[in-house]
Design a protein around this motif. Sequence first.
Motif, PDB file in Angstrom:
ATOM      1  N   ASP A  82     -17.595 -12.250 -39.110  1.00 19.50           N
ATOM      2  CA  ASP A  82     -18.519 -12.369 -37.980  1.00 19.50           C
ATOM      3  C   ASP A  82     -19.730 -11.462 -38.167  1.00 19.50           C
ATOM      4  OD1 ASP A  82     -16.727 -14.115 -36.816  1.00 19.50           O
ATOM      5  OD2 ASP A  82     -15.904 -12.651 -35.405  1.00 19.50           O
ATOM      6  N   LEU A  83     -19.483 -10.237 -38.650  1.00 16.84           N
ATOM      7  CA  LEU A  83     -20.568  -9.275 -38.852  1.00 16.84           C
ATOM      8  C   LEU A  83     -21.537  -9.772 -39.920  1.00 16.84           C
ATOM      9  CD1 LEU A  83     -21.648  -6.388 -38.149  1.00 16.84           C
ATOM     10  CD2 LEU A  83     -20.259  -5.563 -40.050  1.00 16.84           C
ATOM     11  N   GLU A  84     -21.010 -10.275 -41.016  1.00 14.61           N
ATOM     12  CA  GLU A  84     -21.866 -10.723 -42.115  1.00 14.61           C
ATOM     13  C   GLU A  84     -22.634 -11.993 -41.760  1.00 14.61           C
ATOM     14  OE1 GLU A  84     -19.795  -8.882 -46.073  1.00 14.61           O
ATOM     15  OE2 GLU A  84     -19.011 -10.802 -45.385  1.00 14.61           O
ATOM     16  N   ARG A  85     -22.110 -12.786 -40.813  1.00 19.87           N
ATOM     17  CA  ARG A  85     -22.829 -13.971 -40.351  1.00 19.87           C
ATOM     18  C   ARG A  85     -23.826 -13.639 -39.246  1.00 19.87           C
ATOM     19  NH1 ARG A  85     -17.571 -16.863 -40.698  1.00 19.87           N
ATOM     20  NH2 ARG A  85     -17.265 -16.296 -38.513  1.00 19.87           N
ATOM     21  N   GLY A  86     -23.855 -12.393 -38.805  1.00 24.28           N
ATOM     22  CA  GLY A  86     -24.767 -12.007 -37.742  1.00 24.28           C
ATOM     23  C   GLY A  86     -24.278 -12.364 -36.359  1.00 24.28           C
ATOM     24  N   GLU A  87     -22.992 -12.680 -36.205  1.00 27.09           N
ATOM     25  CA  GLU A  87     -22.456 -13.075 -34.903  1.00 27.09           C
ATOM     26  C   GLU A  87     -22.044 -11.876 -34.057  1.00 27.09           C
ATOM     27  OE1 GLU A  87     -19.380 -15.905 -35.713  1.00 27.09           O
ATOM     28  OE2 GLU A  87     -20.744 -17.312 -36.696  1.00 27.09           O
ATOM     29  N   ILE A  88     -21.818 -10.713 -34.694  1.00 26.13           N
ATOM     30  CA  ILE A  88     -21.610  -9.464 -33.969  1.00 26.13           C
ATOM     31  C   ILE A  88     -22.473  -8.399 -34.635  1.00 26.13           C
ATOM     32  CG2 ILE A  88     -19.285 -10.006 -33.159  1.00 26.13           C
ATOM     33  CD1 ILE A  88     -18.177  -8.281 -35.391  1.00 26.13           C
ATOM     34  N   ASP A  89     -22.672  -7.289 -33.931  1.00 27.60           N
ATOM     35  CA  ASP A  89     -23.554  -6.226 -34.424  1.00 27.60           C
ATOM     36  C   ASP A  89     -22.798  -4.995 -34.888  1.00 27.60           C
ATOM     37  OD1 ASP A  89     -26.148  -7.507 -33.622  1.00 27.60           O
ATOM     38  OD2 ASP A  89     -25.212  -7.378 -31.656  1.00 27.60           O
ATOM     39  N   LEU A  90     -21.602  -4.786 -34.360  1.00 27.61           N
ATOM     40  CA  LEU A  90     -20.822  -3.590 -34.673  1.00 27.61           C
ATOM     41  C   LEU A  90     -19.353  -3.942 -34.533  1.00 27.61           C
ATOM     42  CD1 LEU A  90     -21.488   0.011 -33.411  1.00 27.61           C
ATOM     43  CD2 LEU A  90     -19.259  -1.043 -32.956  1.00 27.61           C
ATOM     44  N   ALA A  91     -18.529  -3.409 -35.442  1.00 31.44           N
ATOM     45  CA  ALA A  91     -17.101  -3.725 -35.393  1.00 31.44           C
ATOM     46  C   ALA A  91     -16.282  -2.482 -35.689  1.00 31.44           C
ATOM     47  CB  ALA A  91     -16.758  -4.824 -36.395  1.00 31.44           C
ATOM     48  N   ILE A  92     -15.246  -2.259 -34.882  1.00 31.96           N
ATOM     49  CA  ILE A  92     -14.279  -1.189 -35.137  1.00 31.96           C
ATOM     50  C   ILE A  92     -13.109  -1.832 -35.869  1.00 31.96           C
ATOM     51  CG2 ILE A  92     -12.817   0.577 -34.090  1.00 31.96           C
ATOM     52  CD1 ILE A  92     -14.744   0.336 -31.630  1.00 31.96           C
ATOM     53  N   ILE A  93     -12.990  -1.523 -37.155  1.00 29.34           N
ATOM     54  CA  ILE A  93     -12.053  -2.233 -38.019  1.00 29.34           C
ATOM     55  C   ILE A  93     -11.435  -1.260 -39.023  1.00 29.34           C
ATOM     56  CG2 ILE A  93     -13.292  -4.441 -37.872  1.00 29.34           C
ATOM     57  CD1 ILE A  93     -14.525  -3.757 -40.626  1.00 29.34           C
ATOM     58  N   SER A  94     -10.437  -1.751 -39.767  1.00 25.97           N
ATOM     59  CA  SER A  94     -10.005  -1.041 -40.958  1.00 25.97           C
ATOM     60  C   SER A  94     -10.883  -1.490 -42.112  1.00 25.97           C
ATOM     61  CB  SER A  94      -8.527  -1.304 -41.251  1.00 25.97           C
ATOM     62  OG  SER A  94      -8.264  -2.684 -41.352  1.00 25.97           O
ATOM     63  N   LEU A  95     -11.047  -0.629 -43.083  1.00 22.87           N
ATOM     64  CA  LEU A  95     -12.014  -0.861 -44.154  1.00 22.87           C
ATOM     65  C   LEU A  95     -11.679  -2.149 -44.912  1.00 22.87           C
ATOM     66  CD1 LEU A  95     -14.473   0.176 -45.649  1.00 22.87           C
ATOM     67  CD2 LEU A  95     -12.936   1.523 -47.107  1.00 22.87           C
ATOM     68  N   ARG A  96     -12.682  -2.985 -45.058  1.00 23.45           N
ATOM     69  CA  ARG A  96     -12.570  -4.235 -45.798  1.00 23.45           C
ATOM     70  C   ARG A  96     -13.710  -4.317 -46.813  1.00 23.45           C
ATOM     71  NH1 ARG A  96      -8.282  -4.341 -43.506  1.00 23.45           N
ATOM     72  NH2 ARG A  96      -7.336  -6.079 -42.365  1.00 23.45           N
TER      73      ARG A  96
END
Length: 295
Positions: A135-149
């Motif tokens: 989603d982040l790379e497609r520009g659908e979200i601006d910030l994500a709290i995630i585990s490292l990918r």
Amino acid sequence: MDTGKCRALLTVIESGSLAAAADQLGYTTSGISRMMLSLETELGFPLLIRRKSGVTPTAECTKMLPTLTQLATLGETCEQQASLIRGVEVGHVRVGCAYRSFYAPIAQILREFSAAHPGVETDMTVRNSTPLVRDLERGEIDLAIISLREGDFDWTPLLDDPIVAVVPASHPLADAESYPIKRFAKDPFIVLYPDEESDNSRTLASHGIHPHSHNTVRELREATELVAIGIGVTMINRIYADWSDDRVRALPLSPGVNIPIGVATAHRDLASPAARAFAAFALPRLQDTANALKP
């Protein structure tokens, strides 16, 4: 190309209906329909399959979606920058979160940010880390709290969270200092988030372990209950471990596995003004939350 039409198309596809998209965007259904026809004329092929049950993208439209999404994002960024020049702050910040321990803190941060920036809309989506990166790379979200990918984004670490084994109190290793990770191939294993890449599945894969899957569930509470009655064992992030439930034991793995959890954002030169402002506002507050979660 009119980026507003691109945003409208994305809303139509997401909602599955011209009427629903019209309600969201403040247009009439006929107005949205004309907008879609205009975009189809401009591109030279149909974009939507129209049925009584709703609309779906054509194969040609699906191929164009990454580009159309980028255009919509660039159009929104352009509008925000122009608003800043005019002295009016507007925009839309979209946040993704993969860890429930951060749900309440990020909701509070969004509330405080909205109060300080009333012209900026905010929303939050909850998904696992891997789809949030997409989603982040497609520009659908601006910030994500995630585990490292793996991916193309800026990364701010928050904490390293150990994976722990959750076993019933009656398990032979319930009082041991650790749980050998290889034992997941022997004990009946309760799978969380089946058919999704998760911290659990990545941990097992990195150690070449094929667990003896006994049950699959999609909620942590369900998995813990199955463990408690002796159905099997599972594994979770330490920040989720319920240390007060005497029916189960949470044991460190041997060898230990730590999951880097942090904040992924679009590269600063690609982020919208609103997204950059939110990141600057949110990061120190998220770091405070992470420090409180550390053992």
